[in-house]
Each structure stands twice: as structure tokens, then as C-alpha cells.
Design an enzyme around this catalytic site. Structure first.
Site, short mmCIF file in Angstrom:
data_model
loop_
_atom_site.label_atom_id
_atom_site.label_comp_id
_atom_site.label_asym_id
_atom_site.label_seq_id
_atom_site.Cartn_x
_atom_site.Cartn_y
_atom_site.Cartn_z
N THR A 13 0.82 -1.21 0.00
CA THR A 13 0.00 0.00 0.00
C THR A 13 0.85 1.26 0.00
O THR A 13 0.56 2.23 -0.71
CB THR A 13 -0.92 0.01 1.23
OG1 THR A 13 -1.81 -1.11 1.15
CG2 THR A 13 -1.75 1.28 1.29
N GLU A 14 1.92 1.24 0.78
CA GLU A 14 2.69 2.46 0.97
C GLU A 14 3.72 2.72 -0.12
O GLU A 14 3.95 3.87 -0.48
CB GLU A 14 3.38 2.45 2.34
CG GLU A 14 2.50 2.08 3.53
CD GLU A 14 1.20 2.88 3.62
OE1 GLU A 14 1.15 3.99 3.06
OE2 GLU A 14 0.26 2.39 4.23
#
Length: 355
Positions: free
Chosen positions: A80-81
Site C-alpha cells: 500500500t505504501e
């Protein structure tokens, strides 16, 4: 909102960003970046047993062990990051595969290069351990403790402690749900939700979609008020899934169940309540059926796929849809109730139902 330990994805809460920000990185990925394949169902991305890129598998496992969380959670956060890009940089200064801000890297990076992916993953494990320690006492189950850790990761441990649980911030609620979904769908070899099931085994029988052809229009959890309906705590904090075909489709039993209640009231409209006939005895609720379409009554025992009613918009509803709810076995099955509600999404996914 506590900012002393805040890890906030870029969004509404970014104005109060603290020492560490973990954000969805929208950067061009380098040619040598290990990008997991797109996933449908519960087949781990990349075709491996875990979905984690091979060169980081050992590091992710070690970080998860350090933090006391599943490796799938760490993997989902990294995807996600940074999208597994060790050279990722955000517009606000976060760097590396785990997107640490400089001040927090100084605290958890142990003097390493923030663009070193192994060091970044290890630092992530140390940080997760620190925030988990501060909030885990608020959870009664492992699944709850994981959700609290994710909430603290997004909104800060102080905010979780202040609200005695997951704060009512849409961004935080969405983040907890997103990481849980990604971990289960892309990084779980057995399709199990993070923290395991709090309801025991889901039974051996085949399940089916409760509204064949229906699409998911609203998820479990906080969503705020909804246009066209009377707003109350159960509308703003949704306790089930909304599924819709636009109207006229048949609602069916997702698994073998015994009908324990059926009727009509102001809020749920025409409804059906039933309990699984096999362990663990989950309680199902079907709300907003069209008038005159209930095909079962209290005491009936029906097999998976049996027609129950037609999706409608009776009760506190603005459009034709099915509100589908799953309650824990200890829930009252004699009437519609929101007590002991479970998120149906990971349960349906675990049983092979595509949403």
C-alpha cells in the site's frame, strides 16, 4: 488526534502528520521493482505461497515476528505504501520501502540507509511493535488487537486510546479495512482473515452469493449518513453489506439455515433472520425485501441457494437492495438486531464468494 506516533496516509488527516507517515505512493516504479501480480479471489499475488516478493520474504517474516503481527499484514502495508519500491519518495518527505519520515527513521532505523529495503522492513517491524504495545490491551481477540494496531498506525496510539478503540475517522476506518482486505486477498495462502476467525470454523458446506448477480454497494463499518434515508447510528456505522442488482433479483440462503424470524418493521422493512444449521451457528439477517415476496417463515429449514425473498426498498431504504448481515453465534436470532455483528466481507471471501 494524537500526532506523537502518527502514521497517516496522505488524505484528510495529513495536516496533522507526526513523526512517521505511511502513504499510498503514486510514483513511477523502477524497472527492477518487484511488483506482485494482480489478484482475484484468494490466490497470493506473484504465484507464491505468500505473495511476498522472494527477495523480501525472510525480512517480512522477521519484521512480523518482531511486531507480533501476521506477515500478511506487513506485506499489505508495504504494498500500500510503496508498492515494494525501495527507492520510493513521497512529496512530503517519506522515503524507502516502508515510507519513514526522517525524524522517525532516526528513532527506528538504527543508523541505516532509509533506502535500504531490508533496513526499512526491519524498522517497520520495530515501529509496529511499539504501537501495538500501547493499544493491544483494548482488544479482546487477536483480530481486534490487529485492527487496533492498524488504527494506531494511521491515527496514532493516543487517538486509539482516547476513543477506547478504532477512532470514528473515515480515513482510519478505511485504512484498517483496506489493509485487512489486501492481506487476506493477496498475502494469505489459505484465504483466512488477519487474526484468524473469531467464530470458529465456518462449516463444511458450500456457500453461495446471497444475491446472485448483485454488486457490493456499501461496506461494513463507518460510512456517515446516507442520502435519502433517516440517519441514525446504525446507518452511519453500517453493520452489514449492501448488495444490489438494481431491483427484482432473488435473495437466497447463502448456506443451510433454519429460519428463526420473519416479519416487517419500520427500519429493516420486510426481513428474514436465520441461523446456520451446522457449527458455528452464525446468525444471518436479510433486510428490505420487497413486499409480499417472503417465501419462507419461522421454523423453516432451507438449503443453500433456496429463494428467500426479492430485493426491495422497504423500511429505511432509498433504493432497492439487500442489507446482508452476519451476527456471531451468541446473537439474538428472534428479531433483527445489530448486536454482535461481524463483517461479512472476509467471511464470504473465505468461503469463496466473489464480491
Amino acid at each position: 488526534m494524537d500526532t506523537s506516533r502518527s502514521l497517516l496516509p496522505v488524505g484528510a488527516a495529513a495536516a496533522v502528520v507526526g513523526l512517521l507517515i505511511l502513504i499510498p505512493v503514486m510514483l513511477m516504479m523502477l524497472d527492477d521493482q518487484p511488483t506482485p501480480a494482480a489478484n482475484t479471489g484468494c490466490i497470493p499475488a506473484g504465484g507464491s505461497a505468500t505473495g511476498i516478493p522472494e527477495q523480501y520474504r525472510q525480512d517480512v517474516t522477521a519484521a512480523a515476528t518482531e511486531a507480533g503481527v501476521p506477515a500478511a499484514l506487513v506485506a499489505a502495508q508495504i504494498q500500500t505504501e510503496s508498492g515494494w519500491d525501495p527507492h520510493a519518495r513521497s512529496p512530503v518527505g517519506a522515503r524507502g520501502i516502508a515510507q519513514f519520515m526522517p525524524d522517525t527513521w532516526d528513532e527506528y532505523g538504527q543508523g541505516a540507509d532509509p533506502l535500504d529495503p531490508q533496513a526499512g522492513i526491519a524498522a517497520l517491524g520495530r515501529y509496529l511493535k511499539a504501537i501495538r504495545t500501547q493499544v493491544q490491551h483494548l482488544g479482546a481477540t487477536e483480530a481486534e488487537r490487529i485492527d487496533l494496531t492498524l488504527a494506531a498506525y494511521n491515527a496514532g496510539p493516543g487517538s486509539v486510546q482516547e476513543h477506547n478503540g478504532i477512532p470514528p475517522f473515515p480515513e482510519t476506518q478505511d485504512y484498517v479495512r483496506k489493509i485487512n482486505d489486501l492481506a487476506q486477498l493477496n498475502y494469505s495462502a489459505d484465504c483466512a482473515p488477519l487474526g484468524g476467525s473469531v467464530i470458529g470454523e465456518l462449516g463444511t458446506g458450500e456457500w453461495t452469493h446471497p444475491l446472485p448477480g448483485g454488486i457490493l454497494t456499501s461496506r461494513f463499518g463507518y460510512r456517515g449518513c446516507v442520502a435519502g434515508v433517516v440517519c441514525n447510528e446504525y446507518v452511519s456505522t453500517h453493520r452489514g453489506l449492501d448488495l444490489s442488482t438494481g431491483g427484482g433479483a432473488t435473495v437466497v440462503a447463502p448456506t443451510d439455515l433454519r429460519v428463526t424470524a420473519a416479519g416487517v418493521n419500520q427500519y429493516q422493512g420486510h426481513y428474514i433472520v436465520g441461523r446456520m444449521t451446522e457449527d458455528p451457528g452464525l446468525v444471518f439477517q436479510f433486510h428490505h425485501c420487497a413486499p409480499g415476496t417472503l417465501q419462507v417463515g419461522q421454523g423453516d429449514t432451507v438449503a443453500a441457494g433456496t429463494p428467500l425473498c426479492v430485493e426491495g426498498s422497504t423500511g429505511n431504504s432509498a433504493r432497492a437492495h439487500l442489507h446482508f448481515q452476519i451476527n456471531a453465534p451468541e446473537a439474538d436470532d428472534t428479531r433483527p438486531t445489530y448486536t454482535h455483528a461481524l463483517d461479512p466481507y472476509p467471511i464470504l471471501i473465505q468461503k469463496g464468494i466473489a464480491l
